[in-house]
Design a protein around this motif. Structure first.
Motif, PDB file in Angstrom:
ATOM      1  N   PHE A   1     -19.429  -1.744 -61.771  1.00 56.90           N
ATOM      2  CA  PHE A   1     -20.737  -0.857 -61.862  1.00 56.90           C
ATOM      3  C   PHE A   1     -20.628   0.167 -62.949  1.00 56.90           C
ATOM      4  N   GLU A   2     -21.619   0.462 -63.680  1.00 62.11           N
ATOM      5  CA  GLU A   2     -21.626   1.464 -64.608  1.00 62.11           C
ATOM      6  C   GLU A   2     -22.342   2.682 -63.793  1.00 62.11           C
ATOM      7  N   ILE A   3     -21.843   3.767 -63.567  1.00 66.64           N
ATOM      8  CA  ILE A   3     -22.756   4.994 -63.039  1.00 66.64           C
ATOM      9  C   ILE A   3     -24.057   5.262 -63.526  1.00 66.64           C
ATOM     10  N   VAL A   4     -25.202   5.330 -63.181  1.00 65.56           N
ATOM     11  CA  VAL A   4     -26.361   5.852 -63.863  1.00 65.56           C
ATOM     12  C   VAL A   4     -26.679   7.344 -63.598  1.00 65.56           C
ATOM     13  N   HIS A   5     -26.643   7.519 -62.208  1.00 67.53           N
ATOM     14  CA  HIS A   5     -26.689   9.039 -61.791  1.00 67.53           C
ATOM     15  C   HIS A   5     -26.259   9.290 -60.501  1.00 67.53           C
ATOM     16  N   MET A   6     -25.866  10.495 -60.506  1.00 66.64           N
ATOM     17  CA  MET A   6     -25.357  10.937 -59.120  1.00 66.64           C
ATOM     18  C   MET A   6     -25.909  12.288 -58.613  1.00 66.64           C
ATOM     19  N   ASP A   7     -26.397  12.350 -57.309  1.00 64.23           N
ATOM     20  CA  ASP A   7     -27.364  13.470 -57.128  1.00 64.23           C
ATOM     21  C   ASP A   7     -27.205  13.888 -55.635  1.00 64.23           C
ATOM     22  N   GLY A   8     -28.076  14.516 -54.924  1.00 63.12           N
ATOM     23  CA  GLY A   8     -28.053  14.968 -53.646  1.00 63.12           C
ATOM     24  C   GLY A   8     -29.513  15.414 -53.138  1.00 63.12           C
ATOM     25  N   PHE A   9     -29.685  15.246 -51.848  1.00 62.96           N
ATOM     26  CA  PHE A   9     -31.152  15.987 -51.496  1.00 62.96           C
ATOM     27  C   PHE A   9     -30.804  16.965 -50.034  1.00 62.96           C
ATOM     28  N   ASN A  10     -31.352  17.992 -50.020  1.00 63.75           N
ATOM     29  CA  ASN A  10     -31.144  19.050 -48.887  1.00 63.75           C
ATOM     30  C   ASN A  10     -29.934  19.554 -49.065  1.00 63.75           C
ATOM     31  N   THR A  11     -29.901  20.300 -50.146  1.00 66.34           N
ATOM     32  CA  THR A  11     -28.583  20.976 -50.488  1.00 66.34           C
ATOM     33  C   THR A  11     -28.290  22.228 -49.793  1.00 66.34           C
ATOM     34  N   SER A  12     -29.117  22.804 -49.730  1.00 67.26           N
ATOM     35  CA  SER A  12     -28.870  24.421 -49.120  1.00 67.26           C
ATOM     36  C   SER A  12     -28.772  24.485 -47.647  1.00 67.26           C
ATOM     37  N   TYR A  13     -27.712  24.441 -47.165  1.00 70.13           N
ATOM     38  CA  TYR A  13     -27.493  24.664 -45.729  1.00 70.13           C
ATOM     39  C   TYR A  13     -28.167  25.737 -45.091  1.00 70.13           C
ATOM     40  N   PHE A  14     -28.526  26.808 -45.809  1.00 73.12           N
ATOM     41  CA  PHE A  14     -29.337  27.814 -45.049  1.00 73.12           C
ATOM     42  C   PHE A  14     -30.972  27.589 -45.087  1.00 73.12           C
ATOM     43  N   LEU A  15     -31.341  26.438 -45.965  1.00 74.21           N
ATOM     44  CA  LEU A  15     -32.848  26.436 -45.838  1.00 74.21           C
ATOM     45  C   LEU A  15     -32.871  25.022 -44.920  1.00 74.21           C
ATOM     46  N   TYR A  16     -32.030  24.177 -45.210  1.00 72.22           N
ATOM     47  CA  TYR A  16     -32.086  22.902 -44.209  1.00 72.22           C
ATOM     48  C   TYR A  16     -30.782  22.784 -43.716  1.00 72.22           C
ATOM     49  N   PRO A  17     -30.826  22.907 -42.224  1.00 71.75           N
ATOM     50  CA  PRO A  17     -31.931  22.580 -41.164  1.00 71.75           C
ATOM     51  C   PRO A  17     -32.585  23.894 -40.516  1.00 71.75           C
ATOM     52  N   TRP A  18     -31.848  24.962 -41.159  1.00 68.84           N
ATOM     53  CA  TRP A  18     -32.235  26.437 -40.524  1.00 68.84           C
ATOM     54  C   TRP A  18     -33.813  26.643 -40.860  1.00 68.84           C
ATOM     55  N   TYR A  19     -34.270  26.363 -42.029  1.00 68.74           N
ATOM     56  CA  TYR A  19     -35.658  26.385 -42.367  1.00 68.74           C
ATOM     57  C   TYR A  19     -36.399  25.795 -41.222  1.00 68.74           C
ATOM     58  N   ARG A  20     -36.046  24.446 -40.867  1.00 66.62           N
ATOM     59  CA  ARG A  20     -36.798  23.522 -40.140  1.00 66.62           C
ATOM     60  C   ARG A  20     -36.722  24.097 -38.687  1.00 66.62           C
ATOM     61  N   LYS A  21     -35.604  24.556 -38.052  1.00 65.07           N
ATOM     62  CA  LYS A  21     -35.300  25.315 -36.712  1.00 65.07           C
ATOM     63  C   LYS A  21     -36.181  26.368 -36.634  1.00 65.07           C
ATOM     64  N   PHE A  22     -36.183  27.298 -37.762  1.00 62.17           N
ATOM     65  CA  PHE A  22     -37.005  28.276 -37.701  1.00 62.17           C
ATOM     66  C   PHE A  22     -38.408  28.032 -37.325  1.00 62.17           C
ATOM     67  N   ALA A  23     -39.124  27.015 -38.261  1.00 68.24           N
ATOM     68  CA  ALA A  23     -40.484  26.681 -37.862  1.00 68.24           C
ATOM     69  C   ALA A  23     -40.629  26.139 -36.644  1.00 68.24           C
ATOM     70  N   ASN A  24     -39.519  25.273 -35.919  1.00 66.28           N
ATOM     71  CA  ASN A  24     -39.726  24.663 -34.754  1.00 66.28           C
ATOM     72  C   ASN A  24     -39.822  25.852 -33.665  1.00 66.28           C
ATOM     73  N   ARG A  25     -38.847  26.750 -33.889  1.00 63.33           N
ATOM     74  CA  ARG A  25     -38.746  27.891 -32.741  1.00 63.33           C
ATOM     75  C   ARG A  25     -39.961  28.615 -32.581  1.00 63.33           C
ATOM     76  N   PHE A  26     -40.811  29.007 -33.607  1.00 65.40           N
ATOM     77  CA  PHE A  26     -41.707  29.810 -33.797  1.00 65.40           C
ATOM     78  C   PHE A  26     -43.174  28.924 -33.905  1.00 65.40           C
ATOM     79  N   LYS A  27     -42.890  27.855 -33.685  1.00 64.47           N
ATOM     80  CA  LYS A  27     -44.060  26.705 -33.794  1.00 64.47           C
ATOM     81  C   LYS A  27     -44.954  27.165 -35.044  1.00 64.47           C
ATOM     82  N   LEU A  28     -44.193  27.311 -36.140  1.00 66.87           N
ATOM     83  CA  LEU A  28     -44.890  27.632 -37.553  1.00 66.87           C
ATOM     84  C   LEU A  28     -45.124  26.068 -38.399  1.00 66.87           C
TER      85      LEU A  28
END
Length: 231
Positions: free
Chosen positions: A171-198
């Motif tokens: 194989f020849e690599i076309v692209h390497m990447d990732g998603f949900n990079t920031s640990y402080f935004l994900y999942p903490w962003y989601r936890k904060f929203a769930n905690r305060f029902k936002l």
């Protein structure tokens, strides 16, 4: 282990809807060829929601495999009960294969990649996503001894490890990447929203254009994304 995985997912996979903000769907749409007549394989399809969405959008030559006897989702695409490291498709059959969060379940990842290479046409595209070995998310699981049922017994590897195996298998690599990079935004962003029902807006994922940054994201994100072409 495969039997345990099958049992867990049969009980828990019930979401058949694909969000436009789903990061895997965003990457899928970005790299998917526009020709609707191509042969597509969802390797480890889960509920089948991604391939069902493609089929309904006009990709009629859509196939899927997983470990279930049948899918709960009513569908028009072709489904087989098979493991991705031993499939019965003909050589050089598919134009595009994607495998989301599956590859690390294999006992022999190299064999799985060889199988992808066998059934993919020359210049065909393979896209895999996987939990990353060096992300803060993985570190948190190790430090806290946090066990998720569907990840018990799984070994996580670096994006570079998958890159090496892909290149060794033609194989020849076309692209390497990732998603949900920031640990402080994900999942903490989601936890904060769930905690305060936002009802906070979801943070959309994007395909990284800067080469260096995309390599960093491939190693440190919650999931890596690797796109490769069969030589």
């Amino acid at each position: 282990m495969y039997k345990n995985i099958k049992t867990i997912y049969e009980k828990e996979l019930s979401n058949f809807n694909v969000s436009a903000l789903d990061p895997q769907y965003i990457f899928l749409n970005y790299f998917l060829p526009s020709e609707k007549e191509i042969n597509i394989l969802d390797a480890g399809c889960g509920s089948g929601k991604y391939i069902d969405n493609l089929y309904k959008s006009g990709y009629l030559n859509s196939y899927a495999v997983d470990l279930f006897e049948e899918l709960k989702l009513e569908h028009g695409f072709y489904y087989k009960k098979e493991s991705i490291d031993k499939m019965t498709f003909n050589n050089d059959f598919f134009d595009f294969i994607y495998s989301f969060s599956v590859i690390y379940y294999l006992k022999d990842i190299d064999q799985g990649i060889k199988e992808f290479h066998r059934i993919l046409k020359k210049n065909g595209i393979l896209m895999i996503t996987a939990h990353t070995k060096y992300s803060f998310f993985t570190l948190e699981r190790v430090l806290k001894g946090k066990k998720l049922k569907h990840l018990e017994g799984v070994n996580f590897y670096s994006a570079n490890y998958y890159k090496k195996l892909l290149e060794e298998n033609g194989f020849e690599i076309v692209h390497m990447d990732g998603f949900n990079t920031s640990y402080f935004l994900y999942p903490w962003y989601r936890k904060f929203a769930n905690r305060f029902k936002l009802n906070l807006p979801k943070i959309p994922s994007t395909v990284t254009k800067n080469h260096f940054l995309s390599l960093v994201r491939s190693e440190l994100s919650y999931h890596s994304v690797i796109v490769a072409k069969k030589k």
